[in-house]
Design a protein around this motif. Sequence first.
Motif, mmCIF file in Angstrom:
data_model
loop_
_atom_site.group_PDB
_atom_site.id
_atom_site.type_symbol
_atom_site.label_atom_id
_atom_site.label_comp_id
_atom_site.label_asym_id
_atom_site.label_seq_id
_atom_site.Cartn_x
_atom_site.Cartn_y
_atom_site.Cartn_z
ATOM 1 N N MET A 140 0.832 -1.206 0.000
ATOM 2 C CA MET A 140 0.000 0.000 0.000
ATOM 3 C C MET A 140 0.861 1.248 0.000
ATOM 4 S SD MET A 140 -3.035 1.168 -0.026
ATOM 5 C CE MET A 140 -4.023 2.611 0.337
ATOM 6 N N ASP A 141 1.864 1.301 0.884
ATOM 7 C CA ASP A 141 2.718 2.483 0.964
ATOM 8 C C ASP A 141 3.525 2.670 -0.313
ATOM 9 O OD1 ASP A 141 3.304 1.169 4.158
ATOM 10 O OD2 ASP A 141 1.877 2.743 3.667
ATOM 11 N N LYS B 53 1.431 4.025 -3.157
ATOM 12 C CA LYS B 53 1.143 5.456 -3.030
ATOM 13 C C LYS B 53 2.306 6.294 -3.538
ATOM 14 C CE LYS B 53 -2.076 5.291 0.887
ATOM 15 N NZ LYS B 53 -2.260 5.677 2.303
ATOM 16 N N HIS C 16 4.132 0.571 9.910
ATOM 17 C CA HIS C 16 3.717 1.789 9.202
ATOM 18 C C HIS C 16 4.873 2.693 8.788
ATOM 19 C CE1 HIS C 16 -0.398 0.776 10.303
ATOM 20 N NE2 HIS C 16 -0.036 0.701 11.573
ATOM 21 N N TYR C 17 6.116 2.188 8.742
ATOM 22 C CA TYR C 17 7.229 3.073 8.398
ATOM 23 C C TYR C 17 7.077 3.676 6.997
ATOM 24 C CZ TYR C 17 9.050 -1.103 6.010
ATOM 25 O OH TYR C 17 9.197 -2.200 5.215
ATOM 26 N N GLY C 18 6.486 2.919 6.078
ATOM 27 C CA GLY C 18 6.266 3.448 4.734
ATOM 28 C C GLY C 18 5.290 4.614 4.734
ATOM 29 N N LYS C 19 4.234 4.499 5.544
ATOM 30 C CA LYS C 19 3.260 5.600 5.645
ATOM 31 C C LYS C 19 3.906 6.839 6.259
ATOM 32 C CE LYS C 19 -0.826 2.613 6.225
ATOM 33 N NZ LYS C 19 -0.155 1.301 6.326
ATOM 34 N N LEU C 20 4.756 6.640 7.256
ATOM 35 C CA LEU C 20 5.411 7.781 7.886
ATOM 36 C C LEU C 20 6.341 8.494 6.901
ATOM 37 C CD1 LEU C 20 6.239 6.215 11.372
ATOM 38 C CD2 LEU C 20 4.462 7.884 10.844
ATOM 39 N N PHE D 128 5.954 8.547 3.700
ATOM 40 C CA PHE D 128 5.060 9.216 2.743
ATOM 41 C C PHE D 128 4.523 10.527 3.331
ATOM 42 C CE2 PHE D 128 0.791 9.908 1.004
ATOM 43 C CZ PHE D 128 1.078 9.961 -0.356
ATOM 44 N N VAL D 129 4.184 10.512 4.611
ATOM 45 C CA VAL D 129 3.666 11.727 5.264
ATOM 46 C C VAL D 129 4.712 12.834 5.242
ATOM 47 C CG1 VAL D 129 2.995 12.709 7.491
ATOM 48 C CG2 VAL D 129 1.950 10.574 6.701
ATOM 49 N N THR E 276 5.141 14.192 1.794
ATOM 50 C CA THR E 276 3.997 15.040 1.445
ATOM 51 C C THR E 276 4.091 16.405 2.120
ATOM 52 O OG1 THR E 276 2.599 13.072 1.197
ATOM 53 C CG2 THR E 276 1.481 15.192 1.469
#
Length: 473
Positions: free
Chosen positions: A1-2, A5, A60-64, A66-67, A70
């Motif tokens: 998912m990450d 994105k 969630h390291y990939g989401k972090l 990405f944040v 962004t």
Amino acid sequence: MDARKIVLLAAAVLAPGPAHAADTALDGATLSWPWALPFAGILLTIAFAPLLVRRFWHRHYGKLAFVWATLTLAPMAALRDVDTAAAALSHALLADYLGFIAILFALYVVAGGILVTGALRGTPLLNTALLAFGTLIASIVGTTGAAMILIRPLLRANGARLNNVHVVVFFIFLVGNIGGALSPLGDPPLFIGFLNGVDFLWPALTLWKPTAFAAGCVLAIFVAVDLWFYRQDRKVVAVGEDGLREPLAVHGLVNLVLLALIVAAVIDSALWKPGIAFSIYGTSLPLQDIARDVVLVLAALASLWLTPNEHREANGFSFEPILEVALLFGGIFICAAPVLAMLDAGHDGAFGWLLAAVTSRDGSPHEVAYFWLTGILSAILDNAPTYLVFFKLAGGNAADLMGPLSSALAAISMGAVYMGALTYIGNAPNFMIYAIATERGVKMPSFFGYMTWSIVVLAPVFAAVTYLFVVPH
């Protein structure tokens, strides 16, 4: 998912856009220090999240990442314009990140297909030989390649030792860092320099003496420490004296051919200059760099196809470590874009004070400041982007930095490569070695416990390197 994105975001901004986008670039002189906050944020997250929220981090390291990326691009698009943000992302991913991750991925996959089997006893003699051999080949197959080839045989050899943590710690010092100082293949910072015009052989010709000195000192300290622990172990239990004598063997030899192909591709990209380049949002992609990265990816795919699955299974190979590095470093390179723009502005930028700190009163570079500032920040912030920051700070002109300013480039290179060993986050292979050792049951020290080891062992060595090779005589 990450990953999807990030790929979708990259695809969106790299799609053909207005013609004037090619001329859009960040003006570092107009940026203030708050633009560096996402860069500081992602690096602090990498340093402390695994300690404070370990389970959340691994999920969630990939989401972090990405944040934080962004938070760099969205204000840029809103306060400047979309084309500026697209140009910044294009340059970060295509000019800096693509070549970096391609060689790291290729070395990780190909080295992961080489399986060393046999009965090994974790004696001081064997451990010293393995560390010395790994240090020697790290500049040829990369710190990542050398670490992936040797860490598992080293762990097996020392499985019966009651005290084996120090073996892995010194392995990180030598094979994961210092040994990679002699070629762009060796360590990510030097490959970043190579991508920015530094000659392929410059590190070997310039840094071999300080590297031999640093590696020799650390290896000598290891011999003393390992002998002491070995004698303590033998007071309790015989270390590896019993058991089957399985002969040593190396499997997956096709990967050695693929490693040679990787080396040839990198060297050829430095020699072949067809004069053809493609431009995407102002980022120039030379044909030789595209061809090199294609060969690197094909070498990795060939390794996956030609290597028997049981070899990788025996090595405990997985894509998780390289995926973590790819996502986190992608975020780091994006967040670094405004920081690099401010550094490019020199005295007119927000980091003019940093330029003053590494410049003597007569305008010449302050080599000691370059060595220690690059090194300390490499240990805290990761050495690849830190090298790029100080490379730009020193002028960013490879011809000058290999000529009249070669002492500054040497200080930057040594600081970034050597002091990447000071923390787990200083160099990409450190993460991978730590993860593999922990998975195999080694009770690795915490972030700060490891730093205690590194400061006690490495600080005196780096002080000696400063006096002998950095301070002008």
